[in-house]
Design an enzyme around this catalytic site. Structure first.
Site, PDB file in Angstrom:
ATOM      1  N   PRO A   1      18.876  -6.360 -13.053  1.00  0.00           N
ATOM      2  CA  PRO A   1      18.149  -7.597 -12.741  1.00  0.00           C
ATOM      3  C   PRO A   1      16.711  -7.323 -12.331  1.00  0.00           C
ATOM      4  CG  PRO A   1      19.400  -6.910 -10.835  1.00  0.00           C
ATOM      5  CD  PRO A   1      19.703  -5.901 -11.919  1.00  0.00           C
TER       6      PRO A   1
ATOM      7  N   THR B   1      15.365  -8.761  -9.645  1.00  0.00           N
ATOM      8  CA  THR B   1      15.258  -8.890  -8.191  1.00  0.00           C
ATOM      9  C   THR B   1      15.361  -7.542  -7.476  1.00  0.00           C
ATOM     10  OG1 THR B   1      17.608  -9.480  -8.237  1.00  0.00           O
ATOM     11  CG2 THR B   1      16.015 -11.276  -7.976  1.00  0.00           C
ATOM     12  N   ASN B   2      16.201  -6.652  -7.971  1.00  0.00           N
ATOM     13  CA  ASN B   2      16.361  -5.322  -7.375  1.00  0.00           C
ATOM     14  C   ASN B   2      16.318  -4.271  -8.485  1.00  0.00           C
ATOM     15  OD1 ASN B   2      17.117  -6.509  -4.720  1.00  0.00           O
ATOM     16  ND2 ASN B   2      18.969  -7.114  -5.810  1.00  0.00           N
TER      17      ASN B   2
ATOM     18  N   GLY C   1      22.343 -12.770 -13.451  1.00  0.00           N
ATOM     19  CA  GLY C   1      22.701 -14.184 -13.412  1.00  0.00           C
ATOM     20  C   GLY C   1      24.060 -14.486 -14.015  1.00  0.00           C
TER      21      GLY C   1
ATOM     22  N   GLY D   1      29.275 -12.435  -9.815  1.00  0.00           N
ATOM     23  CA  GLY D   1      28.760 -13.798  -9.859  1.00  0.00           C
ATOM     24  C   GLY D   1      27.731 -14.046  -8.769  1.00  0.00           C
TER      25      GLY D   1
ATOM     26  N   CYS E   1      21.689 -10.859  -3.066  1.00  0.00           N
ATOM     27  CA  CYS E   1      22.618 -11.978  -3.293  1.00  0.00           C
ATOM     28  C   CYS E   1      23.625 -12.177  -2.158  1.00  0.00           C
ATOM     29  CB  CYS E   1      23.359 -11.806  -4.620  1.00  0.00           C
ATOM     30  SG  CYS E   1      24.233 -10.234  -4.765  1.00  0.00           S
TER      31      CYS E   1
ATOM     32  N   GLU F   1      22.888 -21.418  -3.803  1.00  0.00           N
ATOM     33  CA  GLU F   1      22.230 -20.122  -3.624  1.00  0.00           C
ATOM     34  C   GLU F   1      20.718 -20.279  -3.788  1.00  0.00           C
ATOM     35  OE1 GLU F   1      22.859 -15.576  -5.172  1.00  0.00           O
ATOM     36  OE2 GLU F   1      22.657 -17.121  -6.714  1.00  0.00           O
TER      37      GLU F   1
ATOM     38  N   LEU G   1      28.256  -6.128  -6.321  1.00  0.00           N
ATOM     39  CA  LEU G   1      29.314  -6.571  -5.419  1.00  0.00           C
ATOM     40  C   LEU G   1      30.317  -7.454  -6.167  1.00  0.00           C
ATOM     41  CD1 LEU G   1      27.015  -7.550  -2.395  1.00  0.00           C
ATOM     42  CD2 LEU G   1      27.929  -5.289  -2.972  1.00  0.00           C
TER      43      LEU G   1
END
Length: 485
Positions: free
Chosen positions: A117, A119-120, A200, A218, A251, A341, A420
């Site tokens: 992703p 984001t990280n 996502g 998810g 997340c 979220e 996760l």
């Protein structure tokens, strides 16, 4: 003829990388545990040494989060993960019980497709490479286009270090021309044995529908319940530290706060004291319009952004000292942005009468979005904690800790991971924090301890079931009745 179409280039690259990875993985599978461990250490050391430079690259390229926090993420994805896995037995014989005649042998799954992703980006590459190579698997990355440069640089750094330590060429690969078509080809390619998907919902669903075994995660939507026995000052500090870490891009971070009516005034006061800002009804309405897009997905314009950036975006006048924006909420739903979220320093705030109502509300929030992911609770009442623990649909139930860092194993003893699992309730194949043992199959050797004759009833014994005994007794009674006539 040369290929010029981006999708065709991407598809061909996916095929080439997967093929090279399969050849390299066969060589990895022949290595000893010591040889694998040397490669893994070299990867971790190189990633750690470049943690700050890569953090700055990721922050500048994506515009998400804070580079200072991404340094910590990179430390986590390299050094912390390495320390956890360095002594794990992942090659050859794992366990042997001579008395029972049982033996477990580690079998690598093969080539892993690693979806990364934005984001990280850098920390996830580090982490996934470490757990893949530790288990003698090869890995090919499909990078998010929005973080392509920083991902490619991370892969280059760890690949150079790995190959110097003896890793076969091609065992760590990355697509340089990412596209939906190319990623689809990688996931469906016959040379790929497993997909490790972080991103996502649409991407995770595509991974599971590819026909290739997958481990996908998810969305998170963690409620944080502050129960009346909690140390409110500490609880608020943990929540705000967590929600502001890298501007909320993990997340597992808190998405809403739930408090009892008797605690509301105290909690609100402490939140304000520590830098939270409660939006007015008018301000809430303005911000709502920017949290979600028309199609119901999270608006990327707010992801990983600071409070001031978000405030400017939607025309809010917010003091520069504010760390988090909070809006009171009573509803839950697809069209209720504060119940969903929000990978940004934004929180919903719910008030309930008692802890029983808090438990019901928290479960409803998770079942609407984020089922199986993470829940956090601040309390000193063990009985209430246990009540929640058996009822909340979350794979990570965190007590008295920051949810973002606790969920990934930073402030808890959970396995340190940046993928996760959400379990079946969340549409995942596992509920684990994904580690090396999720990336191997186990071949079980079992020696015979009985013969067929040992399974049969011994001479003189009758294998009658309770049902058969009842029938015999009934027949005997009928015979006796007939004879007595």
């Amino acid at each position: 003829m040369s290929l010029e179409d981006k999708d065709l280039l991407s598809i061909q690259e996916a095929r080439t990388l997967a093929k090279k990875a399969k050849t390299a993985q066969k060589k990895l599978a022949q290595m000893s545990q010591d040889e694998i461990n040397r490669i893994v250490k070299a990867i971790a050391d190189a990633a750690y040494e470049n943690r700050e430079r890569l953090a700055k690259m990721a922050s500048e390229e994506t515009g998400f989060g804070r580079w200072e926090d991404k340094v910590i993420k990179n430390l986590f994805g390299s050094r912390v993960v390495y320390e956890e896995i360095k002594d794990l037995k992942t090659v050859g014989i794992l366990n042997e019980d001579k008395q029972q005649g049982l033996m477990d042998i580690a079998v690598p799954v093969g080539v892993i497709a690693g979806l990364i992703p934005s984001t990280n980006p850098t920390s996830t590459v580090m982490y996934k490479t470490l757990i893949a190579i530790k288990t003698a698997n090869a890995i090919v990355f499909s990078p998010h286009p929005g973080a392509l440069k920083s991902i490619l640089e991370t892969v280059k750094i760890i690949t150079d270090a790995a190959e110097k330590a003896g890793c076969p060429e091609g065992a760590i690969g990355c697509m340089t021309t990412p596209s939906v078509a190319g990623t689809s080809e990688l996931m469906k390619n016959n040379d790929v044995a497993l997909i490790l998907a972080t991103g996502g919902s649409a991407m995770v669903k595509a991974a599971y529908s590819s026909g290739t075994p997958a481990i996908g995660v998810g969305p998170g939507n963690s409620p944080a319940f502050i129960e009346r026995t909690a140390d409110v000052k500490k609880a608020v500090k943990r929540i705000l530290d967590s929600k502001t870490f890298d501007n909320g891009t993990i997340c597992a971070s808190e998405q809403s706060i739930v408090v009892e009516e008797c605690m509301k005034e105290q909690v609100v006061h402490e939140l304000v004291q520590q830098g939270a800002y409660f939006l007015s009804a008018e301000e809430k309405k303005k911000l709502e319009g920017y949290i979600m897009r028309a199609n119901g997905s999270m608006n990327p314009a707010i992801v990983g952004k600071s409070v001031q950036h978000i405030a400017n975006l939607c025309g809010l006048n917010i003091p520069a000292s504010i760390r988090v924006l909070i809006a009171e909420e009573t509803k839950i739903g697809h069209n209720v942005p504060f119940s969903r979220e929000k990978l940004a320093p934004i929180l919903g705030f719910y008030t309930v009468e008692n802890w029983e109502e808090a438990c019901t509300l928290s479960a409803e929030i998770l079942n609407h979005e984020g089922a199986g992911h993470t829940f956090s609770m601040h309390s000193e009442n063990e009985e209430i904690i246990r009540h929640f623990a058996v009822r909340i649909p979350a794979s990570r139930f965190l007590v008295n800790t920051a949810s973002a860092l606790g969920g990934i194993g930073g402030t808890t003893n959970l396995f340190p991971a940046l993928t996760l699992g959400c379990g079946a309730v969340g549409g995942s194949s596992t509920s684990d924090n994904i580690g090396p043992m999720n990336l191997i199959n186990v071949r079980r050797i079992a020696k015979g301890i009985k013969e067929l004759e040992d399974l049969k009833p011994k001479s003189g014994q009758q294998a009658s079931t309770p049902v058969q005994s009842d029938m015999i007794e009934m027949i005997v009674k009928q015979v006796v009745m007939e004879l007595s006539k």
